[in-house]
Design a protein around this motif. Sequence first.
Motif, PDB file in Angstrom:
ATOM      1  N   PHE A  44      68.230  49.001  -8.567  1.00 34.24           N
ATOM      2  CA  PHE A  44      67.441  50.104  -9.113  1.00 34.24           C
ATOM      3  C   PHE A  44      68.238  51.106  -9.937  1.00 34.24           C
ATOM      4  N   PHE A  45      69.529  51.215  -9.694  1.00 37.42           N
ATOM      5  CA  PHE A  45      70.241  52.323 -10.337  1.00 37.42           C
ATOM      6  C   PHE A  45      71.413  51.931 -11.228  1.00 37.42           C
ATOM      7  N   ARG A  46      71.953  50.741 -11.057  1.00 42.15           N
ATOM      8  CA  ARG A  46      73.108  50.385 -11.885  1.00 42.15           C
ATOM      9  C   ARG A  46      72.637  49.831 -13.233  1.00 42.15           C
ATOM     10  N   ARG A  47      73.147  50.394 -14.306  1.00 36.80           N
ATOM     11  CA  ARG A  47      72.828  49.895 -15.639  1.00 36.80           C
ATOM     12  C   ARG A  47      74.134  49.820 -16.432  1.00 36.80           C
ATOM     13  N   PRO A  48      74.144  49.074 -17.514  1.00 35.88           N
ATOM     14  CA  PRO A  48      75.397  48.957 -18.276  1.00 35.88           C
ATOM     15  C   PRO A  48      75.916  50.334 -18.694  1.00 35.88           C
ATOM     16  N   SER A  49      77.208  50.524 -18.598  1.00 31.01           N
ATOM     17  CA  SER A  49      77.811  51.801 -18.957  1.00 31.01           C
ATOM     18  C   SER A  49      77.594  52.112 -20.430  1.00 31.01           C
ATOM     19  N   GLN A  50      77.270  53.355 -20.712  1.00 33.65           N
ATOM     20  CA  GLN A  50      77.104  53.787 -22.098  1.00 33.65           C
ATOM     21  C   GLN A  50      78.340  54.555 -22.535  1.00 33.65           C
ATOM     22  N   SER A  51      78.462  55.741 -21.976  1.00 32.93           N
ATOM     23  CA  SER A  51      79.521  56.616 -22.466  1.00 32.93           C
ATOM     24  C   SER A  51      80.584  56.882 -21.406  1.00 32.93           C
ATOM     25  N   ALA A  52      80.375  56.414 -20.176  1.00 31.18           N
ATOM     26  CA  ALA A  52      81.385  56.666 -19.147  1.00 31.18           C
ATOM     27  C   ALA A  52      82.513  55.656 -19.297  1.00 31.18           C
ATOM     28  N   VAL A  53      83.722  56.076 -18.918  1.00 30.92           N
ATOM     29  CA  VAL A  53      84.849  55.149 -18.888  1.00 30.92           C
ATOM     30  C   VAL A  53      84.619  54.138 -17.765  1.00 30.92           C
ATOM     31  N   LEU A  54      84.118  54.649 -16.624  1.00 35.31           N
ATOM     32  CA  LEU A  54      83.798  53.795 -15.483  1.00 35.31           C
ATOM     33  C   LEU A  54      82.577  54.384 -14.779  1.00 35.31           C
ATOM     34  N   GLY A  55      81.527  53.592 -14.680  1.00 31.94           N
ATOM     35  CA  GLY A  55      80.284  54.089 -14.086  1.00 31.94           C
ATOM     36  C   GLY A  55      80.144  53.693 -12.631  1.00 31.94           C
ATOM     37  N   ILE A  56      78.931  53.372 -12.225  1.00 30.88           N
ATOM     38  CA  ILE A  56      78.627  53.028 -10.830  1.00 30.88           C
ATOM     39  C   ILE A  56      79.444  51.825 -10.370  1.00 30.88           C
ATOM     40  N   GLY A  57      79.939  51.885  -9.141  1.00 28.79           N
ATOM     41  CA  GLY A  57      80.560  50.707  -8.553  1.00 28.79           C
ATOM     42  C   GLY A  57      81.951  50.893  -7.997  1.00 28.79           C
ATOM     43  N   ASP A  58      82.607  51.974  -8.351  1.00 26.41           N
ATOM     44  CA  ASP A  58      83.935  52.206  -7.771  1.00 26.41           C
ATOM     45  C   ASP A  58      83.851  53.438  -6.873  1.00 26.41           C
ATOM     46  N   ASP A  59      85.000  53.923  -6.412  1.00 25.24           N
ATOM     47  CA  ASP A  59      84.975  55.068  -5.510  1.00 25.24           C
ATOM     48  C   ASP A  59      84.658  56.367  -6.238  1.00 25.24           C
ATOM     49  N   ALA A  60      84.910  56.383  -7.510  1.00 28.00           N
ATOM     50  CA  ALA A  60      84.529  57.538  -8.324  1.00 28.00           C
ATOM     51  C   ALA A  60      84.279  57.051  -9.741  1.00 28.00           C
TER      52      ALA A  60
END
Length: 325
Positions: free
Chosen positions: A13-29
């Motif tokens: 429901f919430f993870r989508r391909p990263s647009q402008s972030a260096v690293l998005g959802i999925g790591d510790d930060a």
Amino acid sequence: MAAINEFELIDRFFRRPSQSAVLGIGDDAALVQSTPGHEIALSVDMLVAGRHFFEDVDPESLGYKALAVNLSDMAAMGAKPRWALLAGALPHVESDWLAAFARGFFALADDHGVELIGGDTTRGPLTLCVTIIGEVPRGKALTRGGASPGDAIWLSGPLGDAALALACHSRRVELTASEFESCERALLRPNPRVALGERLRGVASAAIDISDGLTGDLGHVLEASRVGATIQLAAIPRSAVLGARMHGARRAVAIDALLAGGDDYELCFTAPAARTADVESVGRELRLDLASIGVVTSGTALRVEDEAGQALERLPRAFDHFADY
Ligand code: ADP
Ligand code: MG
């Protein structure tokens, strides 16, 4: 739907391909790269079922609103919203509900180029907490503290409809079905004035978004700026639904909604009289009916004048979660 686990839920429901972030959802930060010459604007807002919304609210509207209230805070700072974090406590996992929630959230996020870069998910009484991260050119943020005597006080749009929808729920006012529908739209789908906030950088002297009611929120500007104000009740923009109740048996409810109803998310800002033409041209450009409702004064009092120019004796109280009514 008991089979889905926390990580599947996030992915689905919430993870989508990263647009402008260096690293998005999925790591510790998450990792983001800030724009040189800008300051970071951060804000968080929590929505609790039964307090900020009805537990059975349409989930798509809830997803929209959870983000909208945060975008409104960015607007009030003149910041451009960039990234969001979403923390949610959910009583149970219901995929239709989550899909609708995500649809509402991402529709608004996409409108504003905001990327969801992380969050937290847990079981618990329905609560949603969005953190928003924005950027504003260094030194250019709009704050509550810059208003000076003589500045004009402006509003970005009509107030009171969201409060009228709630007043109708609690039977303090009667609305026709179509009146209720338009008021409920104001309650569920507030329009955060992000573009206006950005255009007001260098024009407005102070700004705030109306989340708890005009007198209370304008009061915060007056306090931070150490000034007073005189505003005209008749100049405060309102819908036809509210206007129809300003004279007659429901006048007190209407005045309450206009002056102290929360959940409007219009911007209230001040600007020097010399900038009036600039404010008006921003309004034309953005197709917003910006209304001048009064003037900043010296002293610290807020005076609200009625249609006859008489000061209201009693100002309705702004919403306060810890006030004991
Ligand atoms: P941690 O244990 O390090 O806090 P989590 O297992 O809670 O990490 O979350 C895993 C990843 O999923 C993180 O990147 C977190 O930011 C993200 N995340 C968790 N819940 C949400 C949510 N509701 N929306 C968006 N991202 C989420
Ligand atoms: Mg976590």
